[in-house]
Scaffold this active site. Structure first.
Site, short mmCIF file in Angstrom:
data_model
loop_
_atom_site.label_atom_id
_atom_site.label_comp_id
_atom_site.label_asym_id
_atom_site.label_seq_id
_atom_site.Cartn_x
_atom_site.Cartn_y
_atom_site.Cartn_z
N LYS A 199 -9.76 8.24 -24.51
CA LYS A 199 -8.79 9.17 -23.95
C LYS A 199 -7.51 8.44 -23.55
CE LYS A 199 -11.08 8.88 -19.44
NZ LYS A 199 -11.86 9.63 -18.44
N CYS A 211 -11.95 10.76 -11.80
CA CYS A 211 -11.19 12.01 -11.88
C CYS A 211 -10.50 12.38 -10.57
CB CYS A 211 -12.10 13.15 -12.34
SG CYS A 211 -12.77 12.92 -14.00
N CYS A 221 -20.64 19.01 -13.22
CA CYS A 221 -20.30 17.82 -14.01
C CYS A 221 -21.56 17.04 -14.37
CB CYS A 221 -19.33 16.93 -13.24
SG CYS A 221 -18.91 15.43 -14.17
N CYS A 228 -18.67 10.10 -9.29
CA CYS A 228 -19.10 9.00 -10.16
C CYS A 228 -17.91 8.06 -10.32
CB CYS A 228 -19.57 9.55 -11.52
SG CYS A 228 -18.22 9.90 -12.69
N LYS A 241 -3.72 9.06 -21.31
CA LYS A 241 -3.04 9.93 -20.34
C LYS A 241 -1.60 9.49 -20.13
CE LYS A 241 -7.40 10.84 -17.94
NZ LYS A 241 -8.16 10.70 -16.68
N ARG A 285 -10.39 23.18 -20.13
CA ARG A 285 -9.18 22.68 -19.45
C ARG A 285 -7.97 23.07 -20.30
NH1 ARG A 285 -10.05 17.02 -19.39
NH2 ARG A 285 -11.37 17.38 -17.59
N CYS A 343 -13.04 15.25 -6.81
CA CYS A 343 -13.30 15.80 -8.13
C CYS A 343 -14.34 16.91 -8.02
CB CYS A 343 -13.77 14.70 -9.08
SG CYS A 343 -15.40 14.04 -8.65
N ARG A 354 -3.69 13.45 -23.62
CA ARG A 354 -4.07 14.66 -22.91
C ARG A 354 -2.86 15.31 -22.21
NH1 ARG A 354 -10.15 13.42 -20.58
NH2 ARG A 354 -11.06 12.72 -22.56
#
Length: 572
Positions: free
Chosen positions: A216, A485, A442, A481, A218, A82, A436, A152
């Site tokens: 993470k 995303c 994935c 899931c 964002k 990414r 996603c 990110r």
């Protein structure tokens, strides 16, 4: 981390990720040794996690995993990369470079536009990884900190040349991104053959800390009334406030996030809390203070509860805000009024402040590849060869061909039509749908998303048409899931993968992206979902108020209860 012991630090045995970060020599690990091991296509032990900080995830093709196992072969290990593109802007020469690499060096040959306003390569085998980073570096792109426990890729409302406000907001997105980047030289040393700097002093990460963040993180910059970046999906959001068309500051929203874990009610999606207004000069100080507070107070014992949203729930939003004020030396003022009215992309041509034009084209699932009768990848490359402006990737997986001079507009439009980038038959429903990646690449996916979406939308179009609503649409999103995303937990109808062909069916979000949908049916099949939608949309067609959106209708009619405080009522 701060030496001062806070009552808000979670005590207990640290998660193993904390050990591997601490022992990683500031994200270097033994990645270089792994690259030289040609006995396996994968990365071993800690490096499997550490490469995420360099913008990559190890994956394999799950469609062929069983067959390879029968042949006594390991899974077809490869990486997904990414890129880091604050605000999603990429130049034509950069586009041609990534197009060439995708075509010649990846398994799938595609460029994938993502909900993080950047692109991904899928299917890069280990011998090609270093070449990939060096190819990107030559055209001024990197993948530093696009995954892992760091801040990110910073999002920004798309089309930042539509007004002076957009220009300023985009500049702040870049500044925030640069300010919060890791300072380690590990990326340059490993991938770009950078010189290793020998020093007796221990390397220091002044903002992220030597153990980086608990999870993470964002960040977005958003310009009302367009909520195209979905602020409530992010840890930190700067809502642009203008006076007389000039940016004067930001309202700061903290602690949004959508990921959860099936069966674990200590996890839930959460809207961001409004901390108040700041002036422009305080932007970087506040960004840093939010990050360092989360760094020091976030849960390093249980990763499922490590995101900023859970820190705010545990310590209280007021306590977190007070700590941010203390660290930044800033007092939040009362929030300035603003309103979100939409969040989809505006397709077609828009004229900018400089007399140039911007064309937004729809890319279903963000997957840029050549299909029969729709040669999207070739078309983008042909446009890049003649385009004098830039490309802008949106947070809704679409593409803007920006900065087109009036004399070049007809040529760009002709190429876009020739290659299927402009297709007049696209319905409003298809434009308002998103998924996603999910299967086959994935590793977390429990159900299909990207591959299911086109057929699901076709069925949904049929249901709308059946009930006389062909021109209407529902914000419809599918994730493989519960990690979030595809941002299904901010949709009017959100499907969350539970198993092969089975989804949890959520309804009751709104078009503006300011309400979380609640589960209406659990673990049901694709056909059961469409049957439920047929019934609900039929009722909506007959009983709705004028221009009433689907998500608002199901709340008003008590078909589903609104999620007011997700920590308390999301699972009720």
């Amino acid at each position: 981390m701060s030496n001062e012991k806070s009552p808000f630090i979670v005590e207990g045995k640290l998660a193993d990720n904390e050990r591997l970060k601490r022992e990683s020599n500031n994200l270097r690990g033994t990645i270089e040794a792994d690259l030289k091991d040609d006995l396996t296509g994968g990365f071993t032990a800690d490096n499997f996690q550490l490469i995420r900080f360099h913008g990559m995830y190890q994956q394999d093709d799950r469609d062929i995993r069983a067959e390879r196992s029968k042949q006594k072969l390991e899974p077809l290990h490869n990486v997904m990369l990414r890129a880091r593109l604050p605000g999603g802007i990429i130049l034509p020469d950069q586009w041609l470079a990534i197009d060439k690499f995708a075509e010649e060096q990846t398994i799938y040959g595609s460029i994938r536009l993502t909900t993080r306003q950047t692109f991904q390569f899928h299917g890069v085998l280990k011998p090609k990884i270093k070449l990939m980073h060096q190819t990107l570096n030559k055209v001024g792109i990197d993948s530093i900190a696009t995954a892992g426990d760091v801040n990110r890729n910073v999002l920004c409302t798309s089309n930042p040349v539509e007004s002076e406000l957009h220009v300023e907001a985009y500049e702040w997105a870049k500044k925030i991104s640069e300010h919060l980047l890791p300072k380690t030289r590990a990326y340059a040393e490993i991938w770009l053959d950078g010189e290793k700097v020998e020093t007796t002093e221990k390397p220091v990460e002044p903002i992220l800390g030597d153990n980086y963040l608990p999870r993470k993180f964002k960040t977005t910059v958003v310009i009302p009334p367009q909520n195209d970046v979905d602020v409530h999906a992010n840890d930190l959001n700067f809502v642009a406030i203008a006076e007389a068309g000039k940016l004067i500051g930001f309202n700061v929203l903290v602690g949004g996030g959508l990921a959860m874990t099936h069966g674990d009610q200590s996890t839930f999606p959460r809207k961001a809390s409004d901390f108040g207004f700041i002036s422009l000069k305080d932007t970087l100080a506040v960004a840093e203070a939010v990050v360092t507070t989360q760094r020091d107070w976030g849960n390093r014992v249980n990763r499922k509860n490590a995101k900023t949203k859970y820190t705010l729930e545990r310590v209280g939003a007021d306590n977190f805000k007070a700590e941010v004020e203390k660290r930044a030396g800033v007092t939040f003022a009362e929030s300035r009024p603003y309103e979100f009215t939409e969040r989809g992309d505006r397709f077609g041509w828009v004229e900018g402040i400089d007399g140039k034009f911007h064309l937004t084209v729809f890319i279903e699932n963000g997957r840029i590849l050549d299909y029969p009768g729709k040669t999207l990848k070739t078309g983008c490359a042909e446009i890049a060869k003649i385009h004098k402006g830039d490309f802008r990737l949106t947070a809704n997986q679409n593409l803007i061909i920006a900065g087109v001079a009036p004399e070049n507009k007809a040529q760009i439009e002709a190429l876009a039509k020739e290659h299927g980038l402009i297709a007049p038959e696209i319905s409003n429903q298809r434009l308002d749908s998103m998924a996603c990646v999910a299967l086959p690449t994935c590793p977390l996916a429990m159900a299909e998303a990207e591959r299911y979406l086109p057929d699901a939308v076709t069925e949904l179009e049929g249901i709308l048409n059946k009930h006389g609503l062909a021109q209407d649409s529902i914000i419809f999103r599918v994730t493989g899931c519960p990690n979030g995303c595809g941002r299904a937990m901010l949709a009017e109808v959100g499907l969350v993968g539970k198993g092969p062909g089975k989804y949890n069916f959520h309804i009751g979000g709104n078009r503006e992206g300011t309400r979380i949908p609640k589960m209406y049916r659990e673990n049901i099949s694709e056909q059961e979902i469409m049957n439920e939608l047929d019934s609900l949309i039929g009722q909506w067609a007959k009983e709705r108020n004028e221009n009433e959106a689907f998500g608002d209708f199901v709340i008003r009619k008590d078909i589903i209860a609104p999620v007011v405080d997700s920590a308390r009522d999301f699972y009720d």
